[in-house]
Design an enzyme around this catalytic site. Sequence first.
Site, PDB file in Angstrom:
ATOM      1  N   GLU A 162      63.787  30.516  44.749  1.00 39.77           N
ATOM      2  CA  GLU A 162      63.951  31.665  45.902  1.00 39.77           C
ATOM      3  C   GLU A 162      65.542  31.620  46.022  1.00 39.77           C
ATOM      4  O   GLU A 162      66.094  30.552  46.450  1.00 39.77           O
ATOM      5  CB  GLU A 162      63.278  31.507  47.015  1.00 39.77           C
ATOM      6  CG  GLU A 162      63.462  32.697  47.804  1.00 39.77           C
ATOM      7  CD  GLU A 162      63.016  33.939  47.055  1.00 39.77           C
ATOM      8  OE1 GLU A 162      62.023  34.263  46.623  1.00 39.77           O
ATOM      9  OE2 GLU A 162      64.315  34.597  46.925  1.00 39.77           O
ATOM     10  N   LYS A 222      68.574  26.683  40.335  1.00 39.28           N
ATOM     11  CA  LYS A 222      68.773  26.871  41.629  1.00 39.28           C
ATOM     12  C   LYS A 222      69.608  25.797  42.400  1.00 39.28           C
ATOM     13  O   LYS A 222      70.382  26.106  43.232  1.00 39.28           O
ATOM     14  CB  LYS A 222      67.318  26.761  42.183  1.00 39.28           C
ATOM     15  CG  LYS A 222      67.176  26.669  43.581  1.00 39.28           C
ATOM     16  CD  LYS A 222      67.384  27.999  44.206  1.00 39.28           C
ATOM     17  CE  LYS A 222      67.887  27.553  45.792  1.00 39.28           C
ATOM     18  NZ  LYS A 222      66.760  28.460  46.788  1.00 39.28           N
ATOM     19  N   CYS A 278      69.560  24.519  53.049  1.00 41.24           N
ATOM     20  CA  CYS A 278      69.792  24.495  51.536  1.00 41.24           C
ATOM     21  C   CYS A 278      70.922  23.751  50.960  1.00 41.24           C
ATOM     22  O   CYS A 278      70.785  22.951  50.052  1.00 41.24           O
ATOM     23  CB  CYS A 278      69.586  25.688  50.689  1.00 41.24           C
ATOM     24  SG  CYS A 278      67.855  26.584  50.608  1.00 41.24           S
TER      25      CYS A 278
HETATM   26  C1  UDX Z   1      71.886  29.804  50.591  1.00 38.67           C
HETATM   27  C2  UDX Z   1      71.790  30.689  49.153  1.00 38.67           C
HETATM   28  O1  UDX Z   1      72.987  31.480  49.515  1.00 38.67           O
HETATM   29  C3  UDX Z   1      70.578  31.299  48.843  1.00 38.67           C
HETATM   30  O2  UDX Z   1      70.847  31.923  47.622  1.00 38.67           O
HETATM   31  C4  UDX Z   1      69.817  30.128  48.807  1.00 38.67           C
HETATM   32  O3  UDX Z   1      68.377  30.794  48.357  1.00 38.67           O
HETATM   33  C5  UDX Z   1      69.480  29.178  49.850  1.00 38.67           C
HETATM   34  O4  UDX Z   1      70.732  29.101  50.394  1.00 38.67           O
HETATM   35  P1  UDX Z   1      71.516  30.496  53.022  1.00 38.67           P
HETATM   36  O5  UDX Z   1      71.717  29.032  53.680  1.00 38.67           O
HETATM   37  O6  UDX Z   1      70.315  31.039  53.864  1.00 38.67           O
HETATM   38  O7  UDX Z   1      71.344  30.620  51.739  1.00 38.67           O
HETATM   39  O8  UDX Z   1      72.775  31.193  53.860  1.00 38.67           O
HETATM   40  P2  UDX Z   1      74.364  31.337  53.143  1.00 38.67           P
HETATM   41  O9  UDX Z   1      74.450  32.817  53.400  1.00 38.67           O
HETATM   42  O10 UDX Z   1      74.257  30.902  51.776  1.00 38.67           O
HETATM   43  O11 UDX Z   1      75.167  30.689  53.911  1.00 38.67           O
HETATM   44  C6  UDX Z   1      75.432  28.845  54.040  1.00 38.67           C
HETATM   45  C7  UDX Z   1      76.429  28.536  54.905  1.00 38.67           C
HETATM   46  O12 UDX Z   1      77.464  28.900  54.501  1.00 38.67           O
HETATM   47  C8  UDX Z   1      76.214  29.230  56.278  1.00 38.67           C
HETATM   48  O13 UDX Z   1      76.353  28.509  57.446  1.00 38.67           O
HETATM   49  C9  UDX Z   1      77.398  30.058  56.401  1.00 38.67           C
HETATM   50  O14 UDX Z   1      78.125  30.561  57.655  1.00 38.67           O
HETATM   51  C10 UDX Z   1      78.413  29.392  55.584  1.00 38.67           C
HETATM   52  N1  UDX Z   1      79.522  30.269  54.636  1.00 38.67           N
HETATM   53  C11 UDX Z   1      79.040  31.162  53.686  1.00 38.67           C
HETATM   54  C12 UDX Z   1      80.722  29.925  55.032  1.00 38.67           C
HETATM   55  O15 UDX Z   1      81.165  29.037  55.599  1.00 38.67           O
HETATM   56  N2  UDX Z   1      81.691  30.711  54.436  1.00 38.67           N
HETATM   57  C13 UDX Z   1      81.401  31.841  53.546  1.00 38.67           C
HETATM   58  O16 UDX Z   1      82.361  32.159  52.823  1.00 38.67           O
HETATM   59  C14 UDX Z   1      79.891  31.937  53.126  1.00 38.67           C
END
Ligand code: UDX
Length: 464
Positions: A162, A222, A278
């Site tokens: 996913e 993944k 993740c």
């Molecule tokens: C992630 C992957 O994006 C997704 O494809 C996978 O299925 C699950 O893991 P998620 O953990 O839900 O998704 O959120 P994501 O938007 O990736 O953000 C992860 C973390 O990185 C958050 O704490 C976010 O605030 C941080 N982040 C993200 C940053 O600090 N800077 C950024 O530019 C982007």
Amino acid sequence: MKVKNICCIGAGYVGGPTMAVIAQKCPEINVTVVDLNEKRIAAWNDEDVENIPIYEPGLSVVVEEARGRNLFFSTDVDEAIDKADMIFISVNTPTKTYGIGKGMAADLKYIELCARQIARVAKNDKIVVEKSTLPVRTAQALKNILDNTGNGVNFQILSNPEFLAEGTAVTDLLAPDRVLIGGDIDTEKGQEAMQTLVDVYSHWVKPDHILTTNVWSSELSKLTANAFLAQRVSSINAMSELCEVTGADVNEVSKAVGMDTRIGPKFLQASVGFGGSCFQKDILNLVYIAKSFGLNEVADYWEQVILLNDHQKRRFAANIVKTLFNTVSGKKIAMLGWAFKKDTNDTREAASIYVADYLLNEQAEIVVYDPKVTAEQIYADLDYLGTRSSEENRKLITVVNDPEVACEKSHAIAVMTEWDEFLELNWEKIYDSMLKPAFLFDGRRLLNKKQMKDLGFKLYTIGN
Ligand code: UDX
Ligand code: ADP
């Protein structure tokens, strides 16, 4: 073969939204989501659809449309397995907290329990789909358990990782960049199983967005995707520290770098550190796999992404202490946001937990406001760290449901989550209600710097 009944084991952040969208888009398929957690299932079945246990924009509308029609939530795992011709495994796979691989490898006990339960219950052939993020070669382990303990039925194992991100789960599911399906491409039965799952997604995903690969490529893709995304965040966060000592502004650097089409602008937002269930787990997993094959340089390379992230969280907290004249003992610090990102009530690995823990060790008094996270969850997160007793955590942290109350008479505010509503707060009133000098630490680069400085705040933003 056409699927009639789908069962999904695990009604969490992955299983719940994914099955809701499958049910919405495939009205002729019955989708039953099962979980051992009775409270969680009761919440999914709550008459008021706004009370479903997972907050995701747009999810309640999808659930409302499909629930009771062809989407069901139940605790009767055996019955759902028995009926299904396709079973998704969406149970949690946390990092091991004991034994070999402690702190690194994924704990597969929940997956194995599922496999054994499927093997025990199944009376006819089934396609088993691994949906949870798993170490490479888990599909093989699943197959071994199913083939050796089953009732002589044929199991086809698929990997269908996913890629949804929390906070945008519904839009990600409705319009995925790609759907990845790994299976036994060398056999006819394997190909047939893959096609069956392709047919499910084809209800709403264009064929050129559905990729089929061998199982191991799918599993490794993944982990790789998450490692690459996390690496970008750690890369920009590393630069944020350099910006702070050189006078460059990390947003300007990020914009300039991201306009290179080979690099692109996404995931270059400096922050207090990435969280979520993740990124860290998947990279630790990757590091563990690399080490177990003796690939130490590969392991060290990826481990650095985590080390930098830990450093960023620590650095943010240490800066609060340093700025508040080297002591926060007895000082009130308001934390705005607790979730690991906006638009979710998920707090797993949120930077706020580690920053709060650091400040509590320095005897700060913390008041938290988050629009979607419950007090119960905040205390559970801190208790889980085990730094101090549950009573102490409750004594030192207060959770309130009004951001203005959180900030009143505080020495400092730390913005931990980029909730949109923080932009709309009456910042003038908040400034007036605080002790002076009033400090503001923006861990998300959310607020307008000029406006905050004009109001009188002593402002710290990551990367200037
Ligand atoms: C992630 C992957 O994006 C997704 O494809 C996978 O299925 C699950 O893991 P998620 O953990 O839900 O998704 O959120 P994501 O938007 O990736 O953000 C992860 C973390 O990185 C958050 O704490 C976010 O605030 C941080 N982040 C993200 C940053 O600090 N800077 C950024 O530019 C982007
Ligand atoms: P994710 O983010 O991967 O969806 P969650 O922790 O939100 O993870 O959800 C996983 C769900 O799987 C939990 O609600 C848990 O109760 C459920 N679960 C774990 N093991 C089993 C099992 N053997 N049978 C049914 N449900 C299970």
